[in-house]
Motif scaffolding. Structure first.
Motif, short mmCIF file in Angstrom:
data_model
loop_
_atom_site.label_atom_id
_atom_site.label_comp_id
_atom_site.label_asym_id
_atom_site.label_seq_id
_atom_site.Cartn_x
_atom_site.Cartn_y
_atom_site.Cartn_z
N SER A 235 -11.00 45.75 4.85
CA SER A 235 -10.31 45.69 6.13
C SER A 235 -10.77 44.46 6.92
N SER A 236 -9.97 44.09 7.92
CA SER A 236 -10.35 42.95 8.77
C SER A 236 -11.68 43.21 9.46
N GLU A 237 -11.90 44.47 9.89
CA GLU A 237 -13.16 44.81 10.56
C GLU A 237 -14.34 44.63 9.62
N GLU A 238 -14.19 45.08 8.38
CA GLU A 238 -15.27 44.92 7.40
C GLU A 238 -15.52 43.44 7.11
N ALA B 192 -17.25 41.71 10.12
CA ALA B 192 -18.40 42.38 10.70
C ALA B 192 -19.65 41.50 10.59
N PRO C 96 -8.76 37.74 16.91
CA PRO C 96 -7.96 38.82 16.31
C PRO C 96 -6.71 38.25 15.64
N ARG D 218 -1.64 42.02 12.27
CA ARG D 218 -1.65 42.72 10.98
C ARG D 218 -0.33 42.51 10.24
#
Length: 468
Positions: A423-426, A429, A437, A440
């Motif tokens: 994911s983008s968050e992973e 991080a 940002p 998506r």
């Protein structure tokens, strides 16, 4: 004799874009009245909105006064206030109609629109003839003209009063014959930001155009206040703005924010001012980052913008500026892959070196080879498509960045399962630098540009080409 009561009518001629216009003249015992130039009515009938900036009058005492043949680098609206003329026009523009001749008589009830590069000349048929003309540029010593001799045997104009009996200036008698005339080139195309990945693709796409000029930032800074005086802008018909700040994450820093607003907004404002003042078509490249990516369908041109980060905000601001111009193309694109370092080449290198990458799998879109983006821009200009905003990306199945990476691995004979989707968050991080940002959903609806006849290639079908 002036003809009263003609309806406002446009008549095409043998010379492209040279248009004869019958003018309504209203008269009685006191005299007559006419609307010599009426923008709203005439453009509604199909005349170009050529933006006149100067009105000139040439008064001629005697019958037989003869002037020309002059091809100036501007458009002209020619009419007669009093008297009558025999007009002769010769196409001196570069191209297949070079040398074409058209003649007609004009009185106060008939005018003619003369496009840039068409040689203009006339001979008075009545005394006290007032010949008037509107032009859409001011006279300049830097302007380049072409001339043709009034007596040229090739065009063989049948002057009502033989030239040896007419009043002709010594200067007009010295103009060259057709064989020595320098054809008038079309208004130029200027590509700014010509050393970037799109600029380099445009160099290839426009390689056969002899009136194109490429300018890198080192010789033309669009953010500079002096831009308005940097060129004789009336010599250009289109500016393609391939200059932009594209460091998406760096734009979130204090210095990057300033640089992004300078390049993507201040520079665009300067270009828009130049374009508006000189009747230039501005082609501006936009981005999927003007959207927040929350829609569950492809984005259309008329969807409201909602940028998430600084880069997207500057691109949306630039779009708003350009959209106020009468003559503009906003070309909105996504995931551009051009010459030099790019995602496809990076993935191919990792595959060869045995590196198994983690790649974002929750951002969906289509790759756009820079060569396709350049081809689409040329298509819009060449076909004179309706002005406005167009989505332009590669075609084919929308995929994630992780899927693109897997297909690059497979195309090189490597195991695509070596690519791990995250994911983008992973992925971001713990990043030590600010991260912008991302939308998506970056999929753009291509139906509008397809309706103009442009069909984009499927970038995934030829990943080698997508690499630039």
């Amino acid at each position: 004799m002036t003809v009263f009561g003609r309806p406002l009518t446009l008549t095409s001629t043998t010379i492209p874009d040279l248009v004869v216009v019958d003018l309504p003249v209203h008269g009685d015992s006191r005299g007559w009245f006419k609307e010599n130039w009426q923008r709203e009515k005439m453009t509604a009938l199909g005349l170009p909105d050529f933006g006149p900036v100067q009105n000139n009058i040439s008064f001629n005492d005697a019958v037989g006064t003869t002037r020309g043949i002059h091809a100036e680098p501007w458009d002209k609206w020619v009419s007669v206030a009093t008297g009558r003329i025999f007009g002769a026009w010769v196409d001196l523009r570069e191209g297949p109609t070079f040398g074409t001749v058209y003649t007609a008589e004009l009185d106060p009830s008939r005018a003619i629109f003369v496009p840039r590069g068409v040689g203009n000349s006339y001979q008075t048929l009545e005394p006290d003839t007032a010949y008037t003309y509107l032009v859409n540029d001011h006279w300049s010593p830097e302007a380049r003209y072409s001339f043709l001799n009034l007596a040229d045997e090739t065009v063989a104009i049948d002057w009502p009063i033989p030239l040896e009996e007419a009043e002709v200036s010594a200067k007009d008698l010295e103009h060259p014959r057709m064989a020595d005339v320098t054809p008038v080139r079309p208004r130029g195309v200027l590509v700014v930001g010509a050393d970037g990945q799109l600029g380099r693709a445009l160099r290839v796409a426009l390689a056969d155009v002899n009136h194109v000029e490429f300018a890198a930032r080192s010789n033309l800074d669009v953010t500079a206040p002096e831009l308005v005086g940097a060129r004789r802008w009336r010599d250009y018909g289109a500016i393609i703005n391939a200059a932009a700040y594209t460091a998406v994450d760096r734009a979130e820093t204090e210095e990057g924010r300033r640089d992004a607003w300078s390049a993507n907004v201040t520079g665009v404002v300067n270009l828009a001012r130049v374009a508006a003042a000189n009747g230039i078509t501005l082609v501006h490249v936009s981005s999927d980052y003007v959207f927040d990516g929350t829609l569950d369908r492809p984005y259309r041109e008329d969807d409201p913008v909602c940028p998430l980060g600084v880069y997207g905000q500057t691109k949306a601001a630039g779009d708003s500026v350009v959209s106020t111009l009468a003559r503009h193309y906003i070309v909105r694109t996504s995931w551009v892959i051009g010459a030099g370092g790019n995602f496809v080449r990076t993935m191919a290198s990792l595959a060869e070196r045995g590196v198994d990458p983690r790649v974002v799998d929750d951002q969906i879109g289509r790759l756009t080879p820079a060569v396709e983006l350049a081809r689409g821009i040329r298509h819009l200009l060449d076909t004179e498509a309706s002005f406005g905003t167009y989505n332009l990306s590669g075609s084919g199945e929308p995929v994630s960045w992780a899927e693109v990476a897997r297909r690059v691995f497979a195309a090189g004979g490597h195991d695509p399962t070596r690519v791990t989707g995250v994911s983008s968050e992973e992925y971001f991080a713990g990043s030590p630098v600010p991260v912008s940002p991302r939308p998506r959903n970056s999929v753009l609806d291509l139906s509008k540009i397809e309706a103009t006849g442009f069909l984009a290639a499927d970038a995934l079908a030829d990943l080698e080409r997508s690499a630039g």
